[in-house]
Write an enzyme that holds these catalytic residues in place. Structure first.
Site, mmCIF file in Angstrom:
data_model
loop_
_atom_site.group_PDB
_atom_site.id
_atom_site.type_symbol
_atom_site.label_atom_id
_atom_site.label_comp_id
_atom_site.label_asym_id
_atom_site.label_seq_id
_atom_site.Cartn_x
_atom_site.Cartn_y
_atom_site.Cartn_z
ATOM 1 N N CYS A 132 -3.233 -8.077 -1.051
ATOM 2 C CA CYS A 132 -2.818 -7.025 -0.135
ATOM 3 C C CYS A 132 -3.977 -6.585 0.753
ATOM 4 O O CYS A 132 -4.876 -7.384 1.053
ATOM 5 C CB CYS A 132 -2.208 -5.843 -0.889
ATOM 6 S SG CYS A 132 -1.243 -4.749 0.185
ATOM 7 N N ASP A 201 -2.658 2.015 -5.866
ATOM 8 C CA ASP A 201 -1.830 3.085 -5.291
ATOM 9 C C ASP A 201 -1.729 4.247 -6.259
ATOM 10 O O ASP A 201 -1.543 5.396 -5.840
ATOM 11 C CB ASP A 201 -0.433 2.560 -4.952
ATOM 12 C CG ASP A 201 -0.478 1.623 -3.757
ATOM 13 O OD1 ASP A 201 -0.781 0.430 -3.956
ATOM 14 O OD2 ASP A 201 -0.255 2.105 -2.625
HETATM 15 P P1 RI2 Z 1 -6.356 1.644 -0.191
HETATM 16 C C1 RI2 Z 1 -1.415 -0.420 -0.363
HETATM 17 O O1 RI2 Z 1 -0.072 -0.106 -0.345
HETATM 18 C C2 RI2 Z 1 -1.716 -1.627 -1.233
HETATM 19 O O2 RI2 Z 1 -0.948 -1.692 -2.415
HETATM 20 C C3 RI2 Z 1 -3.170 -1.420 -1.491
HETATM 21 O O3 RI2 Z 1 -3.679 -2.195 -2.551
HETATM 22 C C4 RI2 Z 1 -3.169 0.067 -1.809
HETATM 23 O O4 RI2 Z 1 -2.252 0.629 -0.856
HETATM 24 C C5 RI2 Z 1 -4.469 0.773 -1.799
HETATM 25 O O5 RI2 Z 1 -5.027 0.777 -0.508
HETATM 26 P P2 RI2 Z 1 0.883 -0.321 0.979
HETATM 27 O O6 RI2 Z 1 0.789 0.971 1.781
HETATM 28 O O7 RI2 Z 1 -6.035 3.086 -0.433
HETATM 29 O O8 RI2 Z 1 0.449 -1.526 1.729
HETATM 30 O O9 RI2 Z 1 -7.445 1.145 -1.097
HETATM 31 O O10 RI2 Z 1 2.266 -0.466 0.384
HETATM 32 O O11 RI2 Z 1 -6.620 1.351 1.267
#
Ligand code: RI2
Length: 320
Positions: A132, A201
């Site tokens: 991701c 998350d």
């Molecule tokens: P940071 C994202 O969720 C991903 O799952 C990623 O690993 C997590 O948030 C943490 O991201 P999405 O919004 O806070 O893409 O470390 O569903 O940037």
């Protein structure tokens, strides 16, 4: 009732135009600040009720990333404290600005510190797999590279929203060699890497980590291949609700993110499921890299509880 920009943030988070657990928390806090600035009345109760309603709208956009409610709790609880001690609307407004700015500043500082601490765990020559797009995980990787460590990265594309492409963009801009793979090639390539770094998350009271769907598969593959699995996350990814027996809700998104409606409609007996996150048990996680240090996942909840425990309450500030 609210400024247009507020509604565009709510919609932006819901549709994932604004995404990433840390980023949505900061944007939500900024949106609450905007709402407060636009309230032009003296009535203390009315002021609080408008804020609560706005916070509820923001919280309801996405259910899993706990940073979102935690950011809003941080700000609203402080405003409510000043309300309870008889503050005027003007005074509450300045408490809100101060706490919103504090949250945003410390969130950005946390990402930097995570990068610094995490980079200490990356060695020259390491090949790292990530999944991701996580600002915290990338902070670790980029910091290690900027320290002069010669590293390479395998990035999963991250179906169905392809956040892996954002990761590729960031790494490429830094000059870090990156190989993109389809999610299902994780196990195929796990023996080519010697570290895994992902974000989070939410972190539960038992040390389990909720992150983008596929993270737990990556953790299984890493465990089998004896590749260290590291999670980079700010302390506000800890879910206080899990201390009170609640489970973290796993968001299930629209099936049309997975396949176009016209194709789906051809098959009467087809169901598509699209969970956005999964749960990685603590046994599969070697370390959690946070802005207050590096912990084993079983110790981290105790540390956070010690630090913030008294601040959290079972009642949500937007529901009191
Ligand atoms: P940071 C994202 O969720 C991903 O799952 C990623 O690993 C997590 O948030 C943490 O991201 P999405 O919004 O806070 O893409 O470390 O569903 O940037």
């Amino acid at each position: 009732m609210y400024p247009d920009k507020f509604y565009s943030v709510v919609e932006g988070i819901r549709t994932m135009k604004i995404r990433g657990a840390g980023r949505i928390a900061r944007e939500a806090v900024k949106a609450l600040k905007l709402v407060s600035e636009n309230i032009d009345l003296e009535d203390r109760d009315k002021y609080i009720s408008i804020l609560r309603d706005a916070a509820k709208k923001l919280v309801d956009t996405r259910p899993t990333a706990v940073s979102l409610p935690n950011g809003l709790r941080y700000v609203l609880n402080r405003v409510l404290q000043s309300y309870e001690s008889g503050a005027s609307v003007e005074e509450m407004k300045s408490v809100l600005v101060e706490s919103a700015d504090n949250f945003i500043k410390s969130s950005l500082q946390a990402i930097k510190k995570i990068g610094k601490y995490g980079a200490g765990r990356i060695e020259d020559g390491d090949i790292i797999m990530t999944h991701c797009n996580s600002q915290s995980a990338l902070s670790v990787i980029v910091n290690a590279y900027r320290m002069g460590k010669n590293i390479r990265v395998y990035a999963t594309e991250t179906r169905p929203r392809f956040q892996g492409r954002i990761t590729v963009k960031v790494l490429n801009k830094e000059g870090i060699d990156v190989t993109m793979i389809v999610d299902s090639a994780m196990r195929y390539f796990i023996n080519k890497v010697n570290k895994v770094v992902v974000g989070a998350d939410a972190i539960a009271a038992n040390g389990a980590v909720v992150n983008k769907i596929g993270t737990s598969l990556l953790a299984l593959a890493a465990n089998e291949a004896r590749v260290p699995f590291m999670v980079a996350a700010e302390t506000y990814k800890f879910s206080p609700d899990t201390l009170f027996g609640k489970l973290i809700i796993i968001e299930e998104r629209d099936y049309r993110e997975v396949a176009p409606e016209s194709w789906v409609n051809k098959y009467k007996h087809l169901t598509i499921r699209n969970p956005a996150f999964d749960v990685t048990p603590p046994e599969y996680i070697d370390i959690l890299i946070t802005e207050i240090g590096v912990f084993s996942p079983s110790v981290f909840p105790l540390v956070v509880r010690e630090m913030f425990g008294s601040f959290y309450s079972e009642l949500e500030p937007w529901e009191k």
